[in-house]
Design a protein around this motif. Structure first.
Motif, mmCIF file in Angstrom:
data_model
loop_
_atom_site.group_PDB
_atom_site.id
_atom_site.type_symbol
_atom_site.label_atom_id
_atom_site.label_comp_id
_atom_site.label_asym_id
_atom_site.label_seq_id
_atom_site.Cartn_x
_atom_site.Cartn_y
_atom_site.Cartn_z
ATOM 1 N N ARG A 9 0.847 -1.191 0.000
ATOM 2 C CA ARG A 9 0.000 0.000 0.000
ATOM 3 C C ARG A 9 0.879 1.236 0.000
ATOM 4 O O ARG A 9 2.104 1.128 0.105
ATOM 5 C CB ARG A 9 -0.903 0.021 1.233
ATOM 6 N N HIS A 49 0.718 7.533 4.208
ATOM 7 C CA HIS A 49 0.169 8.889 4.104
ATOM 8 C C HIS A 49 1.166 9.874 3.519
ATOM 9 O O HIS A 49 0.770 10.934 3.025
ATOM 10 C CB HIS A 49 -0.301 9.377 5.477
ATOM 11 N N TRP A 83 -6.365 7.481 -4.733
ATOM 12 C CA TRP A 83 -5.644 7.326 -3.465
ATOM 13 C C TRP A 83 -6.007 8.445 -2.496
ATOM 14 O O TRP A 83 -6.246 8.197 -1.307
ATOM 15 C CB TRP A 83 -4.138 7.305 -3.734
ATOM 16 N N LYS A 84 -6.076 9.668 -3.004
ATOM 17 C CA LYS A 84 -6.410 10.794 -2.117
ATOM 18 C C LYS A 84 -7.856 10.695 -1.637
ATOM 19 O O LYS A 84 -8.148 10.988 -0.460
ATOM 20 C CB LYS A 84 -6.139 12.123 -2.823
ATOM 21 N N ASP A 137 -9.420 7.910 -1.193
ATOM 22 C CA ASP A 137 -9.427 6.807 -0.223
ATOM 23 C C ASP A 137 -8.841 7.223 1.127
ATOM 24 O O ASP A 137 -9.285 6.728 2.175
ATOM 25 C CB ASP A 137 -8.635 5.617 -0.780
ATOM 26 N N ILE A 138 -7.841 8.104 1.126
ATOM 27 C CA ILE A 138 -7.268 8.593 2.390
ATOM 28 C C ILE A 138 -8.349 9.266 3.229
ATOM 29 O O ILE A 138 -8.470 9.044 4.443
ATOM 30 C CB ILE A 138 -6.109 9.564 2.121
ATOM 31 N N THR A 157 -10.928 6.668 4.441
ATOM 32 C CA THR A 157 -10.366 5.849 5.523
ATOM 33 C C THR A 157 -10.341 6.627 6.841
ATOM 34 O O THR A 157 -10.629 6.070 7.907
ATOM 35 C CB THR A 157 -8.949 5.392 5.156
ATOM 36 N N SER A 205 1.629 14.344 -1.414
ATOM 37 C CA SER A 205 0.740 13.594 -0.526
ATOM 38 C C SER A 205 -0.241 14.510 0.208
ATOM 39 O O SER A 205 -1.084 14.038 0.964
ATOM 40 C CB SER A 205 1.567 12.803 0.496
#
Length: 417
Positions: free
Chosen positions: A9, A12, A81-82, A84-85, A88, A395
């Motif tokens: 994975r 962060h 991805w962002k 999903d951050i 989550t 990120s």
């Protein structure tokens, strides 16, 4: 010893994570890589099985510069991805919300950046630090920043020659404004008469709007103006500004939608008026910010503008003295745009208030989710979240979210699981 690892994975900070955990920069989930483990870091990395999401970095400085972490990943992968951050972070608080399509700023649109500069034997060099290092990497073809900002790099080098200590480095904040670059320097030598004269000459030579040294304005050829709606504001040196015009517009559009037809709005952590002044085209605004200089800039911009409703600016530390429910009474909506730490004390007060709508702008999904939990527990509904990616290839994540006391209003429905 060289060992093989499977990347499970992304963390962060944008590093690939393998079992251990072992962190491997510039890798992607599903990749098989080989390298040397040093502590918790994988070094001397070789990609054995690349991910289908791997792309050729668009910038020639990608391998050496630490300014971007994700240029090796496809735009679609980074966007998901962002998203999903954020999802989550909400899930960790027992929350969920509809996620609107991410808004990503185009390349070469960053209008504000902090570069480092130091003297060398032959002169000076300016740029971003290499990853995990104090080594400065020059970035003449940077794909991230506005070309007008990139043109300030020779000035940063000249400033280092003029005012950096022999072994130290200076930080140079470059901001694109309507009247040229706004330049703020920290970490340099104390000023004296000769240095001030040299700095003023550099400001003239490079045609900058304003040059400040350790917070003191040395030269101002023209006010470094930013437009917030119809208002023109001259922020204090080095003041916070949204990173790209596109990003600011996306956040403002979300905020406008959330507050709707509110007649009286309180803007908490207002800065120089990014949201307050445009919102004053339709509503009275009460703006609070801890930095008195920013409030003065906001107030001056409002007084010089035409056709705006009343904006009242107050300098107040909302971490120590949040607005209490009695003070929030009478407002129809709130805008909340705190720093990365979030707004724990202010959110606790908002949770006890009768405010119908809250537009929450955040640059930290974790503290946003923590604060969202408090609001939802107090009866607010988290209607939707939109990620706004102003920091392309990094990120860093920003978002705007809609909270309402009544499910099913124009802000959306419930988010509690």
């Amino acid at each position: 010893m060289i060992t093989e690892h499977e990347i499970l994975r992304l963390g962060h900070q944008g590093d690939g994570v393998a079992l251990g955990p072992v962190y491997a920069p510039a890798t992607l989930p599903g990749e098989t890589v080989r390298g040397v483990v040093s502590g918790s870091q994988l070094t001397q990395i070789r990609i054995e099985t690349p991910s289908p999401d791997r792309v050729q970095p668009p910038c020639q400085h990608a391998k050496s510069c630490g300014g971007c972490q994700l240029q090796h990943a496809s735009d679609a992968f980074v966007a998901q991805w962002k998203q999903d951050i954020v999802a989550t972070a909400l899930d960790a608080q027992g929350l969920a919300a509809p996620m609107r399509a991410i808004q990503t700023s185009a390349a070469r649109t960053r209008r504000r950046a902090v570069v480092s500069a130091r003297r060398t034997k032959k002169g000076a060099m300016a740029g971003f630090h290499a990853r995990g290092s104090d080594v400065i990497v020059q970035i003449p073809d940077c794909q991230l920043v506005d070309s007008r900002l990139r043109a300030g790099l020779p000035l940063a080098e000249a400033l280092a020659v003029a005012g950096a200590s022999r072994k130290g480095e200076i930080s140079v904040t470059l901001t694109v404004t309507e009247n040229g670059l706004d330049v703020a320097v920290s970490g340099g030598k104390p000023t004296d008469g000769p240095l001030e004269a040299t700095l003023a000459q550099l400001a003239e030579r490079f045609g900058v709007a304003r040059l400040a040294w350790e917070g003191e304005v040395i030269a101002m050829r023209q006010p470094p103006v930013q437009g917030f709606g119809t208002a023109k504001v001259t922020p204090p040196p080095g003041a916070f500004l949204q990173a790209t015009p596109e990003g600011e517009a996306a956040l403002l559009a979300g905020v406008r939608e959330i507050v709707g037809n509110a007649a009286r709005i309180v803007d908490l952590f207002s800065g120089c008026g990014t949201f307050s002044l445009p919102l004053a085209e339709q509503a009275e605004v009460f703006a609070l910010e801890g930095d008195a200089g920013m409030i003065r800039a906001l107030d001056h911009g409002w007084r010089q503008a035409q056709g705006l409703k009343k904006v009242t600016g107050i300098a107040r530390d909302l971490f120590r003295r949040p607005l209490v429910p009695q003070e929030l009474a009478g407002f129809d909506a709130a805008v909340l745009d705190p720093p990365r730490a979030g707004a724990e004390a202010q959110v606790a007060a908002l949770a006890e208030s009768s405010l119908e709508r809250i537009a929450y702008v955040s640059c930290n999904p974790v503290t946003f989710a923590r604060d969202a939990r408090v609001l939802v527990d107090a009866g607010y509904h988290l209607a939707w979240v939109q990620v706004v990616d102003q920091f392309r290839w990094s990120s860093h994540i920003e978002l705007v979210a809609a909270f309402s006391r009544t499910a099913g209003q124009e802000t959306g429905g419930s988010a509690q699981m």
